[in-house]
Design an enzyme around this catalytic site. Structure first.
Site, PDB file in Angstrom:
ATOM      1  N   GLN A   1       0.786  -1.226   0.000  1.00  0.00           N
ATOM      2  CA  GLN A   1       0.000   0.000   0.000  1.00  0.00           C
ATOM      3  C   GLN A   1       0.825   1.286   0.000  1.00  0.00           C
ATOM      4  OE1 GLN A   1      -3.513   0.078   2.533  1.00  0.00           O
ATOM      5  NE2 GLN A   1      -3.644  -2.141   2.501  1.00  0.00           N
TER       6      GLN A   1
ATOM      7  N   VAL B   1     -13.312 -13.090   9.356  1.00  0.00           N
ATOM      8  CA  VAL B   1     -13.595 -13.292  10.782  1.00  0.00           C
ATOM      9  C   VAL B   1     -14.743 -12.366  11.197  1.00  0.00           C
ATOM     10  CG1 VAL B   1     -12.687 -12.972  13.116  1.00  0.00           C
ATOM     11  CG2 VAL B   1     -11.270 -14.038  11.350  1.00  0.00           C
TER      12      VAL B   1
ATOM     13  N   CYS C   1      -0.701   6.064   7.533  1.00  0.00           N
ATOM     14  CA  CYS C   1       0.354   7.015   7.199  1.00  0.00           C
ATOM     15  C   CYS C   1      -0.175   8.437   7.127  1.00  0.00           C
ATOM     16  CB  CYS C   1       1.036   6.667   5.887  1.00  0.00           C
ATOM     17  SG  CYS C   1       2.478   7.724   5.592  1.00  0.00           S
TER      18      CYS C   1
ATOM     19  N   ASP D   1      -1.878  -1.183  12.157  1.00  0.00           N
ATOM     20  CA  ASP D   1      -2.928  -0.173  12.088  1.00  0.00           C
ATOM     21  C   ASP D   1      -4.145  -0.491  12.939  1.00  0.00           C
ATOM     22  OD1 ASP D   1      -1.171   0.846  10.266  1.00  0.00           O
ATOM     23  OD2 ASP D   1      -2.487   0.683   8.522  1.00  0.00           O
TER      24      ASP D   1
ATOM     25  N   LYS E   1       0.486   5.246  12.116  1.00  0.00           N
ATOM     26  CA  LYS E   1       0.246   3.927  11.548  1.00  0.00           C
ATOM     27  C   LYS E   1       0.945   3.819  10.193  1.00  0.00           C
ATOM     28  CE  LYS E   1      -4.105   3.541  14.052  1.00  0.00           C
ATOM     29  NZ  LYS E   1      -3.593   2.555  15.029  1.00  0.00           N
ATOM     30  N   THR E   2       2.132   3.219  10.192  1.00  0.00           N
ATOM     31  CA  THR E   2       2.940   3.105   8.981  1.00  0.00           C
ATOM     32  C   THR E   2       3.539   1.706   8.872  1.00  0.00           C
ATOM     33  OG1 THR E   2       5.033   3.758  10.020  1.00  0.00           O
ATOM     34  CG2 THR E   2       3.595   5.540   9.234  1.00  0.00           C
TER      35      THR E   2
ATOM     36  N   CYS F   1       7.795   8.235   8.572  1.00  0.00           N
ATOM     37  CA  CYS F   1       6.928   8.725   7.501  1.00  0.00           C
ATOM     38  C   CYS F   1       7.793   9.408   6.442  1.00  0.00           C
ATOM     39  CB  CYS F   1       5.899   9.703   8.067  1.00  0.00           C
ATOM     40  SG  CYS F   1       4.645  10.176   6.864  1.00  0.00           S
TER      41      CYS F   1
END
Length: 422
Positions: A60, A95, A180, A310, A318-319, A354
């Site tokens: 991603q 799930v 990110c 994440d 969140k990276t 980042c």
């Protein structure tokens, strides 16, 4: 599987499938955990089951480069069976719930699975529908609305910038947390540079829900000056709530007043949320993220449940870089508590990175940890834009991801890792 059927008056209870280690999610975090558990000799593939409904694995971070004209989208996608460890068990039904007291996992097809150790690594989910009208205009190939938070819309963004003949471009950023937090800015600077080189007269406007351009003061100062020099207009505390034909509607976060802004091209970033089953299973914090200790990555209530990336409650950006730093800590602690009955070690201090593209040839590498404290690897290159850091991100990181990380050999900024014991 796992259904109750009646035959000649008898009820047959379903079979529960057991795995010693269950990993929910086959993205970067889940794949990295599985690869390191196997690569470090802590488990064999047959002891691990991954729950992942997607047939494709995505790099991603590459979608920013796709939208920015630096990468072909095909280089960001591979079939899941090409990246998962060989001989690992895979369940492709989503799930729906975890029963932590029974060590059970329920899936959409009615299956029930049991585990000794569970790792939740489901990432964070984008929700374009949270913005009224967004999905309609994103799916319309003739509409000037795109997003790097989906590979198809990233391809569209690249095309729109290539065809752009000038006017107003509006870029947005929703409330945090998101994948990110620097990505919404990367596409601004990449697009700005491309259009500037083509001599297209363009007005760039960045509408951000938060009140600051970046959460770390050092980098905020650099980026503020960068926007000033590039004549990028920043509008803070403005949340995108609706998209209409060439009109974006924003809500002022202080006054709640609505404001209409016309655009010739709109790049939007969707609101993002953790998987619903986490909260439904009683494993989430107040925001629904898997509630784990910020230093050990162990769940605060259930000691055989772990989370990273994440979907976790870890209070850091969140990276993918954060995942690389979190993985060896989680693996070590899982093995310590499970096999050796030892307490987990508080080894994760919040490191994240980042890499922010500032043009088609330069990049600002932001590295920090909890409480927005600097944690830089190359300080001499991290006070300004750097060509070296640009090539590290553009050329090396994708190779490291596809060729090294999937084998469990990549330790992020710690470099290659061939064995890390418990």
């Amino acid at each position: 599987m796992q259904k109750i059927n009646c035959f000649r008056g008898f009820a047959f209870s379903a079979i529960k499938i057991h795995s010693q280690i269950a990993i929910i999610g086959g993205g970067t975090a889940g794949l990295n955990i599985a690869a390191q558990l196997i690569g470090d000799g802590h488990a064999i593939p047959q002891q691990i089951r991954i729950f992942e409904p997607s047939k494709m694995h995505a790099y991603q971070p590459g979608w920013t480069m796709v939208g920015g004209g630096l990468c072909n989208v095909k280089k960001t996608l591979k079939p899941m069976d090409q990246v998962l460890p060989k001989n690992i068990s895979v369940s492709d039904s989503a799930v729906t719930k975890i029963n932590p007291q029974q060590n059970e996992i329920e899936t959409q097809d009615g299956g029930i699975y049991t585990y000794d150790q569970l790792v939740i690594a489901t990432g964070i989910q984008t929700n374009f529908d949270q913005i009224k009208g967004a999905q309609k205009y994103l799916d319309d190939l003739n509409s000037p609305v795109a997003s790097i938070y989906n590979y198809k819309y990233a391809v569209k963004m690249n095309r729109l910038v290539e065809e752009f003949e000038g006017g107003n471009i509006v870029y947005t950023e929703p409330p945090l947390p998101i994948k990110c937090a620097g990505a919404p800015q990367k596409i601004i600077y990449l697009s700005h540079d491309r259009l500037n080189k083509r001599g297209k007269k363009t007005h760039h406007h960045f509408y951000k829900t938060a009140g600051v351009i970046f959460g770390v003061p050092k980098y905020a100062e650099i980026l503020t000056e960068l926007c000033k020099n590039k004549q990028i207009n920043c509008h803070f505390k403005q949340k995108l709530v609706e998209v209409q034909d060439h009109i974006a509607i924003f809500e002022n976060q202080d006054t709640k007043e609505l404001k209409s802004v016309t655009f010739d091209l709109l790049h939007l970033v969707p609101p993002q949320f953790p998987a619903q089953f986490i909260a439904k299973s009683g494993l989430g914090d107040s925001a629904g993220f898997a509630h784990v200790n910020p230093n050990t990555l162990q769940h605060v209530t259930y000691k055989n449940i772990w989370s990273l990336g994440d979907c976790s409650s870890l209070p850091t950006s969140k990276t993918a870089a954060a995942v690389m730093a979190q993985t060896p800590v989680l693996v070590k602690n899982l093995i310590r508590t499970w096999k050796y009955k030892l307490d987990p070690i508080p080894g994760y201090l919040g490191y994240t990175s980042c890499p922010i593209f500032t043009s088609q040839t330069k990049l600002l590498l932001a590295e920090f940890k909890y409480n927005s404290e600097l944690d830089e690897t190359f300080p001499i290159f991290q006070s300004n834009e750097s060509r070296l850091m640009f090539h590290l991100k553009k050329d090396f990181f994708p190779i490291a991801y596809w060729q090294i990380m999937v084998r469990g050999w990549w330790g992020g900024r710690d470099g290659l890792r061939f064995f890390k014991g418990a």
